[in-house]
Design an enzyme around this catalytic site. Structure first.
Site, mmCIF file in Angstrom:
data_model
loop_
_atom_site.group_PDB
_atom_site.id
_atom_site.type_symbol
_atom_site.label_atom_id
_atom_site.label_comp_id
_atom_site.label_asym_id
_atom_site.label_seq_id
_atom_site.Cartn_x
_atom_site.Cartn_y
_atom_site.Cartn_z
ATOM 1 N N SER A 1 -5.429 -76.876 -0.005
ATOM 2 C CA SER A 1 -5.974 -78.230 0.067
ATOM 3 C C SER A 1 -5.640 -78.883 -1.261
ATOM 4 O O SER A 1 -5.980 -78.346 -2.321
ATOM 5 C CB SER A 1 -7.481 -78.181 0.309
ATOM 6 N N GLU A 2 -4.969 -80.033 -1.230
ATOM 7 C CA GLU A 2 -4.354 -80.531 -2.464
ATOM 8 C C GLU A 2 -5.366 -81.058 -3.475
ATOM 9 O O GLU A 2 -4.991 -81.394 -4.592
ATOM 10 C CB GLU A 2 -3.276 -81.586 -2.155
ATOM 11 N N ASN A 3 -6.642 -81.123 -3.090
ATOM 12 C CA ASN A 3 -7.663 -81.466 -4.087
ATOM 13 C C ASN A 3 -8.032 -80.276 -4.967
ATOM 14 O O ASN A 3 -8.915 -80.409 -5.811
ATOM 15 C CB ASN A 3 -8.905 -82.054 -3.413
ATOM 16 N N SER B 1 -2.202 -78.457 -8.618
ATOM 17 C CA SER B 1 -2.075 -78.488 -7.164
ATOM 18 C C SER B 1 -0.776 -79.175 -6.747
ATOM 19 O O SER B 1 -0.018 -78.657 -5.919
ATOM 20 C CB SER B 1 -3.279 -79.230 -6.579
#
Lengths: 231, 218, 218, 231
Positions: C46-48, C88
């Site tokens: 999850s790119e967060n 990320s």
């Protein structure tokens, strides 16, 4: 996800002659001792090594110099090694010297997919020769490029089988940067644990960057300058 | 009397302020740590990845994973942190270090510095010196005013390959404290017992004697 | 019969391989997580700032500090790690993500993609989509082949502002699986019960029917 | 080293009108709730806010929009906010949309003293307009610049009085990047401890980057999308 390999020899077995490899560590602190030994056993030749230093005569990368496996060193400081000096002066060994911060950042940028960036280190010096100089906010900077390395070989304190790594003390240094920067990243650790045993908040290098991991053995962790004070 | 190396360090320690983050190079700069005034909070950075460097360890405290940039075993103080080399030089480049103290082989009247390479000799490398001099907002050079041959190291131009250009503003030697500006070394403080003539004799670059020249306090 | 959204996801799941790191966008892509073959090790990013995303939490597991890029509460699986947003996107840009699945409003025969902005409507932003499409080595677009007005979304050129140029190589819609190359959509697999004529009618861009066209397996 | 201030009001008291400030958080996760409340009490106007999102109507940066304190938002996604939309369409609010990875990296580069770098995000799109395009290894990249911000306001889980910070879960997101990037960095934490209580290996943001720190109170930690599964 299980990225474990049985030992250092398996971990490095496909590193070919003339490869470019990164080796973590600062001086003898945090170096991948087991992989260096395996590279020597394997006898791979013509290596270009990106590493902040070149070890000492009888330890670290110095051992690979003795066996003439290194064609070129890319480092910021190579001072502690007589065999190194001999090979350099005789022309057997090439050396490229790079400011330490630039060296670190060129590793990081490889891991971050940033092909090039500007840094002030070396402006107006011979390091700037042939490089683009550009002014931002009235100050001059050099254009520097991310490294490309076939393999990165790092040493961590703890790791899990999915390749997550935690470093200890100043043995961290270049290791997490190089771990992100190799096309293939090999990690050796003092303590290998099962997946799930590391706190996800405390991981320094997420496993995605690591391709192979193993628990090293017989760490010497030699000290270059043993300095103590009296009680 | 010209200052001893310890006294040069002692003078530089007077540049310290409470709350400073400080990077000390190898040689005389390292000695500055011995003169941090009691009660003053100063945090030492070691560019290999440590803030909060403490003194050398006791014999039983020696830890091969905890060294300084000179590869010496050291200790950490409460509040210290470890980080990678990129973040370490990030702190340096983004000017979070309040004071940087470095040695030098030569400094020019324009503020150029040479301290990493002597042609014809084995070149060991610049380490972090080029990053430090290119970025630091407040650098003091700590060095002897002449080389072993007795030649001045305060020059019109550096003769050795440069470490950085126009980046040095303050120099402390055994003879005095100089500020570099407008293409000259401005002698601001003179070591006790040293004469201006001696300073002149040992300064090859342009020298300006400050109107407010005073004797150095240690 | 055209595929359902679930079936589109199911087809895309067949692109998964053991050991893959995968980023799934919002919408149909999210559904792919439901079809990871049992026993296959796939790690969701999850790119967060999370690798190792698990399913939604049970009521008592809800943790406001653990969300996905769609701002939904989620859980983590053993072996997960948290990191900052720069690292990320570092993973994304350095192509450590093996498979990226995204929705789209339009895709062109050159591989351009538009999925973030409709002129005249409130623009919410591109989020991470531009970084993902510019960097991913292996992106699959998951979308319906036509928009709500019945117009083809496989176009000669995108009419909407682009998210990325020449970056899409694979598209899965309710009608088929396409590879984009040499300036055309190559129909490689056709959904069970769908005719080539229907595909032709709903493809505005250049369409090539593969010599080895086969019925899609789910 | 003691960087503590008594509370949020003291921490933000010198932020002037028209300042550029960074605010950590992703959605409502990891946002500096106490400082946002203090900025509203202070009534500072004309702010340029760099933050990945703009909160929701009744929480986060959304609260500062309601009080018309924000002149410009620099974000990657601003979708969840009706008041935001109203001000944008009426021209009261400026918005600059930036790819999320570029936003994160521009923060990081400010902290790393790198004035500019190349990234592929946005090549061939309107994001590229007016920007230098450069080819490295056959691929096009855009030149992007480090942000400059007068203040960075971040939220961490734990911190010590010297400003060392540790984040928790995905509440980390932009916080450590912005913490490095402000001319002045203000950190609010859920748990403030004495110097020496944090393990130096586990610190995410070294204290050198933090100028002021305080323990916040009454954290709501609102959830934007509460999604659960059945047991």
């Amino acid at each position: 996800m299980n990225k474990t390999v049985p030992n250092a020899d398996e971990a490095v077995k496909d590193i070919p002659d003339n490869a470019t490899i990164m080796l973590g560590g600062f001086g003898l602190c945090g170096i991948p001792e087991n992989c260096i030994a395996a590279l020597i056993r394997k006898g791979v030749k013509g290596l270009t090594c990106i590493s902040n230093n070149a070890g000492v005569d009888d330890f670290g990368i110095g051992l690979m110099l003795k066996t003439r496996q290194v064609k070129k060193m890319i480092s910021s400081y190579v001072g502690e090694n007589a065999e190194f000096e001999r090979q350099l002066l005789s022309g057997e060994l090439e050396v490229e010297l790079i400011p330490q911060g630039t060296l670190a950042t060129r590793c990081m940028m490889a891991g971050y997919g940033i092909p090039a960036f500007y840094t002030p280190a070396g402006v107006g010096t011979e390091v700037a020769e042939g490089k683009e100089v550009r002014v931002f906010n009235g100050k001059e900077y050099l254009l520097e490029h991310a490294f490309e390395a076939d393999f990165a070989i790092v040493k961590a304190w703890k790791g899990d089988k999915a390749g997550n790594l935690i470093y200890r003390g100043t043995a961290r240094n270049f290791n997490p940067l190089m771990a992100m920067a190799g096309k293939i990243t090999i990690a050796e650790v003092e303590i290998l644990v099962e997946v799930g045993e590391l706190d996800p908040n405390e991981i320094h290098t997420p496993g995605i960057f690591v391709n192979r991991i193993f628990q090293g053995e017989k760490y010497e962790k030699r000290i270059e300058q043993r300095t103590v004070r009296k009680a | 009397m010209a200052l001893t190396k310890e006294q040069i360090a002692q003078r530089i320690a007077r540049e310290l302020r409470d709350g400073f983050y400080v990077n000390l190079g190898i040689g005389i700069p390292t000695l500055v740590a011995n003169y941090i005034p009691p009660g003053m909070n100063v945090v030492l950075q070691s560019e290999n990845g440590l803030l909060g460097m403490g003194p050398f360890p006791l014999e039983h405290e020696v830890d091969p994973d905890i060294i300084n940039a000179g590869k010496q075993t050291i200790t950490t103080l409460p509040g210290s942190s470890f980080f990678d080399s990129a973040m370490s030089f990030g702190m340096i480049r983004s000017q979070r270090i309040d004071l940087t103290v470095l040695g030098a082989m030569e400094v020019s009247e324009e503020g150029d510095i040479a301290n990493w390479k002597i042609p014809g000799k084995m070149v060991k490398g610049m380490g972090g010196a080029m990053d430090l001099v290119a970025s630091a907002k407040n650098i003091v050079v700590a060095m002897m005013q002449t080389n072993p041959k007795g030649e001045s190291k305060l020059l019109p131009r550096c003769t050795l390959p440069l470490t950085g250009k126009r980046c040095i503003r303050k120099v402390v030697t055994e003879l005095g404290y100089y500020e570099i500006k407008d293409g000259a070394f401005h002698l601001i403080e003179i070591a006790p017992g040293v004469t201006v003539d001696e300073v002149k004799a040992k300064t090859a670059g342009k020298l300006v004697i400050s109107d407010s020249l005073r004797e150095m306090q240690l």
